[in-house]
Design an enzyme around this catalytic site. Sequence first.
Site, PDB file in Angstrom:
ATOM      1  N   GLY A  30      -8.548  -4.937   1.694  1.00 35.97           N
ATOM      2  CA  GLY A  30      -8.870  -3.976   0.639  1.00 35.97           C
ATOM      3  C   GLY A  30      -8.519  -4.622  -0.678  1.00 35.97           C
ATOM      4  CG  HIS A  31      -9.409  -8.232  -1.489  1.00 35.58           C
ATOM      5  ND1 HIS A  31      -9.886  -9.496  -1.252  1.00 35.58           N
ATOM      6  CD2 HIS A  31      -8.365  -8.070  -0.623  1.00 35.58           C
ATOM      7  CE1 HIS A  31      -9.169 -10.067  -0.299  1.00 35.58           C
ATOM      8  NE2 HIS A  31      -8.260  -9.214   0.111  1.00 35.58           N
ATOM      9  CB  THR A  32      -7.760  -2.798  -5.847  1.00 37.03           C
ATOM     10  OG1 THR A  32      -7.466  -2.187  -4.592  1.00 37.03           O
ATOM     11  CG2 THR A  32      -8.059  -1.731  -6.884  1.00 37.03           C
ATOM     12  CG  ASP A  62      -1.603  -4.589   1.457  1.00 40.99           C
ATOM     13  OD1 ASP A  62      -2.841  -4.642   1.452  1.00 40.99           O
ATOM     14  OD2 ASP A  62      -0.933  -4.066   2.363  1.00 40.99           O
ATOM     15  CB  THR A  94      -5.331   2.692   6.522  1.00 38.13           C
ATOM     16  OG1 THR A  94      -4.135   2.101   6.001  1.00 38.13           O
ATOM     17  CG2 THR A  94      -6.067   1.675   7.378  1.00 38.13           C
ATOM     18  N   GLY A  95      -4.890   3.965   3.405  1.00 37.55           N
ATOM     19  CA  GLY A  95      -4.104   4.962   2.670  1.00 37.55           C
ATOM     20  C   GLY A  95      -2.686   5.135   3.205  1.00 37.55           C
ATOM     21  N   GLY A 155      -2.167  -8.394  -4.001  1.00 37.96           N
ATOM     22  CA  GLY A 155      -2.953  -8.278  -5.236  1.00 37.96           C
ATOM     23  C   GLY A 155      -3.935  -9.443  -5.399  1.00 37.96           C
ATOM     24  CE  LYS A 156      -5.126 -11.435   0.105  1.00 35.07           C
ATOM     25  NZ  LYS A 156      -4.022 -10.517   0.321  1.00 35.07           N
ATOM     26  N   GLY A 157      -7.080  -9.548  -4.762  1.00 33.60           N
ATOM     27  CA  GLY A 157      -8.376  -9.142  -5.330  1.00 33.60           C
ATOM     28  C   GLY A 157      -8.359  -9.252  -6.836  1.00 33.60           C
ATOM     29  CB  THR A 175      -5.088  -9.615  10.910  1.00 34.90           C
ATOM     30  OG1 THR A 175      -6.435  -9.142  11.084  1.00 34.90           O
ATOM     31  CG2 THR A 175      -5.088 -10.966  10.197  1.00 34.90           C
ATOM     32  CD  GLN A 181      -6.576  -9.531   6.505  1.00 40.75           C
ATOM     33  OE1 GLN A 181      -7.037 -10.586   6.877  1.00 40.75           O
ATOM     34  NE2 GLN A 181      -7.335  -8.504   6.188  1.00 40.75           N
ATOM     35  N   PRO A 220       1.291   4.729   3.763  1.00 40.31           N
ATOM     36  CG  PRO A 220       3.097   6.138   4.191  1.00 40.31           C
ATOM     37  CD  PRO A 220       1.653   5.941   4.504  1.00 40.31           C
ATOM     38  CG  ASN A 255      -9.020  -6.861   8.295  1.00 45.41           C
ATOM     39  OD1 ASN A 255      -9.910  -7.367   7.631  1.00 45.41           O
ATOM     40  ND2 ASN A 255      -8.252  -7.563   9.095  1.00 45.41           N
TER      41      ASN A 255
HETATM   42  P1  IMP Z   1      -6.130  -5.391  11.976  1.00 40.98           P
HETATM   43  O1  IMP Z   1      -6.415  -6.559  11.081  1.00 40.98           O
HETATM   44  O2  IMP Z   1      -6.861  -4.148  11.582  1.00 40.98           O
HETATM   45  O3  IMP Z   1      -6.307  -5.730  13.425  1.00 40.98           O
HETATM   46  O4  IMP Z   1      -4.568  -5.014  11.827  1.00 40.98           O
HETATM   47  C1  IMP Z   1      -3.539  -5.882  12.290  1.00 40.98           C
HETATM   48  C2  IMP Z   1      -2.333  -5.795  11.366  1.00 40.98           C
HETATM   49  O5  IMP Z   1      -2.652  -6.375  10.104  1.00 40.98           O
HETATM   50  C3  IMP Z   1      -1.878  -4.371  11.051  1.00 40.98           C
HETATM   51  O6  IMP Z   1      -0.472  -4.376  10.877  1.00 40.98           O
HETATM   52  C4  IMP Z   1      -2.537  -4.070   9.712  1.00 40.98           C
HETATM   53  O7  IMP Z   1      -1.841  -3.084   8.984  1.00 40.98           O
HETATM   54  C5  IMP Z   1      -2.440  -5.429   9.064  1.00 40.98           C
HETATM   55  N1  IMP Z   1      -3.491  -5.658   8.056  1.00 40.98           N
HETATM   56  C6  IMP Z   1      -4.789  -5.920   8.271  1.00 40.98           C
HETATM   57  N2  IMP Z   1      -5.437  -6.110   7.115  1.00 40.98           N
HETATM   58  C7  IMP Z   1      -4.526  -5.969   6.139  1.00 40.98           C
HETATM   59  C8  IMP Z   1      -4.586  -6.097   4.721  1.00 40.98           C
HETATM   60  O8  IMP Z   1      -5.619  -6.378   4.118  1.00 40.98           O
HETATM   61  N3  IMP Z   1      -3.419  -5.886   4.059  1.00 40.98           N
HETATM   62  C9  IMP Z   1      -2.250  -5.624   4.703  1.00 40.98           C
HETATM   63  N4  IMP Z   1      -2.149  -5.504   6.027  1.00 40.98           N
HETATM   64  C10 IMP Z   1      -3.272  -5.686   6.735  1.00 40.98           C
END
Ligand code: IMP
Length: 417
Positions: free
Chosen positions: A40-42, A13, A297-298, A15-17, A236, A221, A300, A38
């Site tokens: 989310g690149h905005t 998170d 996932t929204g 801000g790579k996107g 992850t 990530q 916080p 998983n």
């Molecule tokens: P998973 O990748 O869904 O298995 O989640 C494993 C862990 O990585 C959890 O703590 C997630 O919140 C975190 N995570 C997965 N993808 C991201 C991402 O893009 N940004 C921040 N945290 C992430």
Amino acid sequence: MRRVAVVGAQWGDEGKGKVVNYFARDFDWIVRFAGGANAGHTIYVHDRKYVNHLLPCIVPDGPGRGFLGAGMVVDLGQLVNELEALAADFPGVGAKFAVDPEVFLVLPWHKQQDILLEKMRAEPIGTTGRGIGPAYTDKASREGVKLCHLFDEQMLQERLANSWHMKQILYQGQLTMPPDEVAAELIGLRDRLMKLGVQFTSAVDMGKVFRSTSVLFEGAQGVLLDLDFGTFPFVTSGSCMAHGVSSVGFSTFELDDVAGVLKAYTTRVGAGPFPTEEDSLLTQGIRERGKEYGATTGRPRRVGWLDLPALRYAAIRSGLTSLVITKADVLNGLETVKVCTGYRIDGAVRDIPSTSHDFFVAEPVYEELPGWPSTSHVNFLKYMTFIEEQVHVPITYISYGPKTDEMETKSGLIMSM
Ligand code: IMP
């Protein structure tokens, strides 16, 4: 031909996107090489916001093209949704993307397993529920399904039937979608992707193209969520490091730059150690100003101060050669800014953790620096210089807002002061 990797230097998170999208104008190919939906690149295109979970952050109406490399795990339904949404605004954009047929697929079962496993864990990881862990597990245990299997329907049926049989024993009949339904869904999605113009081309076939053009590798990530070197088990299941480019046939020695993206502070979503976390009115304010809610996932995000030991660790583990700092504007107006300069571990202060376990026991040691009213103030320059001197990696760019153009080189910022 220029080759640059952009990776997250914290817990994702960062801000790579936006950073990738900014650089993308100067590259022929933008390549995702790990992770799945998983991420989310905005990005903003003509002031309109798009959140890419699987698609590389190309400029949709620019000349660059996107490649989904074999280190990824791909949920085809999600990919079709993202492409259809983008194609509604940019007709024909699907033809700008190619997927390596070696990618492993995230199957409907994987998402069910993800949720069941989280319920069974004594300490849940706080996954995104996108089926990432189970998809990578099936890859490692050799039960997974690759995109190329969708072109051999008999093999696909056999693999799915066998996998279903094993999973129903392991999960005591709790998974719901039988293999023939999964197969029909996958074939339907394959055909929709073909209709959208997406090409299925392996990194082998792309070898000559990649080596004669410029390539920007888009990490997912952040290093501290990396399966091998992040804060295990709160990580992850894919690679978050620059060496993930090997899944697209490149060595890190071939990279001209490994840019680590970091926020001016730190956030983390999901469970796990976070030495500089602070839950106070101040950091709650940072959360609101920085809109720190997960793009996937929204949820916080947890908020804390900049963590230099963690950054030094990320710089060494992922071979960072430059830093891009984002969201510096979010700290505008604070009187002072705390920065963690060391970890107290077993009574001794260390400037870098040796192992991922150190993150679990570290107590942060802070210095307080003067704040800045705006990022064009000299105190912000001092903050950046402090980071560079402490991490021994130069800062090249500063992002000061969510829009693509709200970005400046460090030298440009200094000139404008
Ligand atoms: P998973 O990748 O869904 O298995 O989640 C494993 C862990 O990585 C959890 O703590 C997630 O919140 C975190 N995570 C997965 N993808 C991201 C991402 O893009 N940004 C921040 N945290 C992430």
